[in-house]
Design a protein around this motif. Structure first.
Motif, PDB file in Angstrom:
ATOM      1  N   VAL A   9       0.835  -1.426  -0.038  1.00  0.00           N
ATOM      2  CA  VAL A   9      -0.113   0.389   0.382  1.00  0.00           C
ATOM      3  C   VAL A   9       0.814   1.365   0.343  1.00  0.00           C
ATOM      4  CG1 VAL A   9      -1.852   1.470   1.870  1.00  0.00           C
ATOM      5  CG2 VAL A   9      -2.134  -1.289   1.405  1.00  0.00           C
ATOM      6  N   TYR A  10       0.304   2.387  -0.822  1.00  0.00           N
ATOM      7  CA  TYR A  10       0.947   3.379  -1.099  1.00  0.00           C
ATOM      8  C   TYR A  10       0.551   4.790  -1.061  1.00  0.00           C
ATOM      9  CZ  TYR A  10       0.405   3.498  -5.500  1.00  0.00           C
ATOM     10  OH  TYR A  10      -0.142   3.920  -6.962  1.00  0.00           O
ATOM     11  N   ALA A  11       1.206   5.785  -0.540  1.00  0.00           N
ATOM     12  CA  ALA A  11       0.718   7.165  -0.897  1.00  0.00           C
ATOM     13  C   ALA A  11       1.972   8.188  -0.550  1.00  0.00           C
ATOM     14  CB  ALA A  11      -0.407   7.772   0.257  1.00  0.00           C
ATOM     15  N   TYR A  12       2.158   8.735  -1.573  1.00  0.00           N
ATOM     16  CA  TYR A  12       2.309  10.512  -2.101  1.00  0.00           C
ATOM     17  C   TYR A  12       2.222  11.589  -1.965  1.00  0.00           C
ATOM     18  CZ  TYR A  12       2.080  10.136  -6.628  1.00  0.00           C
ATOM     19  OH  TYR A  12       1.840  10.648  -7.943  1.00  0.00           O
ATOM     20  N   GLU A  24      -6.290  -4.321  -1.502  1.00  0.00           N
ATOM     21  CA  GLU A  24      -6.731  -3.949   0.337  1.00  0.00           C
ATOM     22  C   GLU A  24      -8.453  -3.391  -0.231  1.00  0.00           C
ATOM     23  OE1 GLU A  24      -6.191  -5.136   2.970  1.00  0.00           O
ATOM     24  OE2 GLU A  24      -4.361  -5.042   3.498  1.00  0.00           O
ATOM     25  N   PRO A  25      -9.128  -3.712   0.818  1.00  0.00           N
ATOM     26  CA  PRO A  25     -10.929  -3.539   0.443  1.00  0.00           C
ATOM     27  C   PRO A  25     -10.948  -1.942   0.241  1.00  0.00           C
ATOM     28  CG  PRO A  25     -10.658  -4.923   1.991  1.00  0.00           C
ATOM     29  CD  PRO A  25      -9.493  -4.654   2.178  1.00  0.00           C
ATOM     30  N   SER A  26     -11.693  -1.395  -0.661  1.00  0.00           N
ATOM     31  CA  SER A  26     -11.357   0.341  -0.694  1.00  0.00           C
ATOM     32  C   SER A  26     -11.611   1.354   0.135  1.00  0.00           C
ATOM     33  CB  SER A  26     -12.055   0.616  -2.539  1.00  0.00           C
ATOM     34  OG  SER A  26     -12.570   2.558  -2.541  1.00  0.00           O
ATOM     35  N   GLY A  27     -10.864   2.096   0.621  1.00  0.00           N
ATOM     36  CA  GLY A  27     -10.958   3.447   1.233  1.00  0.00           C
ATOM     37  C   GLY A  27      -9.679   2.748   3.070  1.00  0.00           C
ATOM     38  N   THR A  28      -9.240   1.344   2.516  1.00  0.00           N
ATOM     39  CA  THR A  28      -9.015   0.801   4.387  1.00  0.00           C
ATOM     40  C   THR A  28      -7.408   1.036   4.234  1.00  0.00           C
ATOM     41  OG1 THR A  28      -8.440  -1.193   3.108  1.00  0.00           O
ATOM     42  CG2 THR A  28     -11.028  -1.244   4.173  1.00  0.00           C
ATOM     43  N   ALA A  29      -6.932   1.477   3.110  1.00  0.00           N
ATOM     44  CA  ALA A  29      -5.959   1.136   3.303  1.00  0.00           C
ATOM     45  C   ALA A  29      -4.532   3.112   3.046  1.00  0.00           C
ATOM     46  CB  ALA A  29      -5.346  -0.065   2.582  1.00  0.00           C
ATOM     47  N   GLY A  30      -4.427   2.816   1.492  1.00  0.00           N
ATOM     48  CA  GLY A  30      -3.873   4.057   1.135  1.00  0.00           C
ATOM     49  C   GLY A  30      -4.176   5.346   1.283  1.00  0.00           C
ATOM     50  N   ARG A  31      -6.246   5.335   1.170  1.00  0.00           N
ATOM     51  CA  ARG A  31      -6.524   7.006   1.730  1.00  0.00           C
ATOM     52  C   ARG A  31      -6.100   6.804   3.779  1.00  0.00           C
ATOM     53  NH1 ARG A  31      -9.139  10.790   0.081  1.00  0.00           N
ATOM     54  NH2 ARG A  31      -9.877   9.160  -1.936  1.00  0.00           N
ATOM     55  N   GLU A  39      -3.656  10.630   4.770  1.00  0.00           N
ATOM     56  CA  GLU A  39      -4.307  11.635   6.205  1.00  0.00           C
ATOM     57  C   GLU A  39      -3.398  11.043   6.357  1.00  0.00           C
ATOM     58  OE1 GLU A  39      -7.725  13.473   5.808  1.00  0.00           O
ATOM     59  OE2 GLU A  39      -7.492  12.128   3.990  1.00  0.00           O
ATOM     60  N   VAL A  40      -2.147  10.880   7.287  1.00  0.00           N
ATOM     61  CA  VAL A  40      -1.069  10.830   7.874  1.00  0.00           C
ATOM     62  C   VAL A  40      -0.089  11.361   7.322  1.00  0.00           C
ATOM     63  CG1 VAL A  40       0.561   9.383   9.618  1.00  0.00           C
ATOM     64  CG2 VAL A  40      -1.642   8.698   9.243  1.00  0.00           C
ATOM     65  N   ILE A  41      -0.130  11.408   6.930  1.00  0.00           N
ATOM     66  CA  ILE A  41       0.874  12.225   5.876  1.00  0.00           C
ATOM     67  C   ILE A  41       0.515  13.509   5.328  1.00  0.00           C
ATOM     68  CG2 ILE A  41       2.248  13.596   3.885  1.00  0.00           C
ATOM     69  CD1 ILE A  41       1.939  10.237   2.651  1.00  0.00           C
ATOM     70  N   ARG A  42      -0.715  14.211   5.847  1.00  0.00           N
ATOM     71  CA  ARG A  42      -1.235  15.668   5.357  1.00  0.00           C
ATOM     72  C   ARG A  42      -0.517  16.066   6.931  1.00  0.00           C
ATOM     73  NH1 ARG A  42      -6.674  14.316   2.127  1.00  0.00           N
ATOM     74  NH2 ARG A  42      -5.979  14.510  -0.055  1.00  0.00           N
ATOM     75  N   THR A  83      -3.191   2.621   9.251  1.00  0.00           N
ATOM     76  CA  THR A  83      -2.894   4.522  10.571  1.00  0.00           C
ATOM     77  C   THR A  83      -1.751   4.368  10.752  1.00  0.00           C
ATOM     78  OG1 THR A  83      -5.304   5.090   9.298  1.00  0.00           O
ATOM     79  CG2 THR A  83      -3.723   6.238  11.284  1.00  0.00           C
ATOM     80  N   GLU A  84      -1.739   3.009  12.156  1.00  0.00           N
ATOM     81  CA  GLU A  84      -0.502   3.256  12.956  1.00  0.00           C
ATOM     82  C   GLU A  84       0.464   2.952  12.376  1.00  0.00           C
ATOM     83  OE1 GLU A  84      -2.014  -0.166  16.155  1.00  0.00           O
ATOM     84  OE2 GLU A  84      -3.423   1.115  16.401  1.00  0.00           O
ATOM     85  N   ALA A  85       0.454   2.211  11.135  1.00  0.00           N
ATOM     86  CA  ALA A  85       1.855   2.029  10.806  1.00  0.00           C
ATOM     87  C   ALA A  85       2.362   2.984   9.974  1.00  0.00           C
ATOM     88  CB  ALA A  85       1.827   0.265   9.673  1.00  0.00           C
ATOM     89  N   ALA A  86       1.446   4.233   9.211  1.00  0.00           N
ATOM     90  CA  ALA A  86       2.096   5.195   8.581  1.00  0.00           C
ATOM     91  C   ALA A  86       2.518   6.006   9.496  1.00  0.00           C
ATOM     92  CB  ALA A  86       1.277   5.917   7.793  1.00  0.00           C
ATOM     93  N   ALA A  87       1.564   6.439  10.574  1.00  0.00           N
ATOM     94  CA  ALA A  87       2.255   7.131  12.090  1.00  0.00           C
ATOM     95  C   ALA A  87       3.597   7.041  12.682  1.00  0.00           C
ATOM     96  CB  ALA A  87       0.989   7.408  12.849  1.00  0.00           C
TER      97      ALA A  87
END
Length: 225
Positions: free
Chosen positions: A53-56, A72-79, A83-86, A116-120
């Protein structure tokens, strides 16, 4: 003049949720091409993982943003990762969360929480880099003025770089573009006008918490007008 905060260098952090491993990798990037190069590298490092999963987020005024749930199910991972980056107020950043499935389904809410916790975790730990348009000031002064000048500059929080001691003392100051006039005035007044200052055009430069300089943090074609 706009500044931004990115990462000083790549960082990783790992979290566990119901036996699934979430390995978050964060990278400073300057373009979409760099983002996908880093993403390909993560995939090569973890070929057996179920999801990458990624986001930039790239840019300042109107950032370019993209994310992927990668199966992953839509909306559960990338977004959630985006949001954490933002929320961290970062840009020019890619976060890839690699998941090794542990055999226990997490459900939609559990996936959102885990990603969310992993990105944070990775963005909280990763060293940050404050970037702004800055100018190099090349100073040349006589030895008799150097001691006083160095003391005054240090009192204002300025750091001297690349000092050379030949027939005169030469060193480099790196200051925000808006601080150039007062810095030149300080050098001029402290040396009774005998020091010379050569100012370079402004460019985006990053400064670490330790005062180290990082250049080329922004592609020329991406610099805002």
């Amino acid at each position: 003049m706009m500044s931004f905060v990115t990462l000083a260098y790549a960082w990783t952090a790992e979290t566990i949720e119901k036996k699934s491993r979430f390995i978050a990798s964060a990278f400073p990037i300057r373009s979409e091409a760099e983002a996908f190069t880093a993403l390909d590298g993560v995939r090569e490092d973890h070929p057996d993982a179920r999801h990458h999963v990624y986001a930039y987020r790239i840019g300042i005024q109107v950032p370019s943003e993209r994310f992927s749930d990668d199966g992953e199910p839509s909306g559960t991972a990338g977004r959630p990762v985006l949001e954490v980056i933002r929320r961290k107020g970062l840009t020019n950043v890619l976060v890839v969360v690699t998941r090794y499935f542990g055999g226990i389904l997490l459900g939609a809410s559990g996936l959102v929480r885990a990603y969310t916790e992993a990105a944070a975790a990775v963005l909280e730990e990763a060293p940050k880099l404050l970037c702004a348009q800055m100018c190099d000031i090349l100073v040349s002064c006589a030895y008799e003025h150097y001691g006083k000048l160095m003391h005054l500059l240090e009192q204002t929080g300025l750091r001297l770089y690349d000092a050379e001691f030949t027939e005169a003392v030469r060193f480099r100051l790196v200051v925000r573009e808006t601080d150039v006039p007062r810095t030149v005035a300080l050098v001029t007044d402290a040396t009774s006008g005998q020091a010379t200052c050569r100012v370079s055009p402004p460019a985006y430069v990053g400064v670490t918490d330790a005062g180290e300089l990082v250049r080329n943090v922004w592609l020329r074609e991406n610099v805002p007008e």
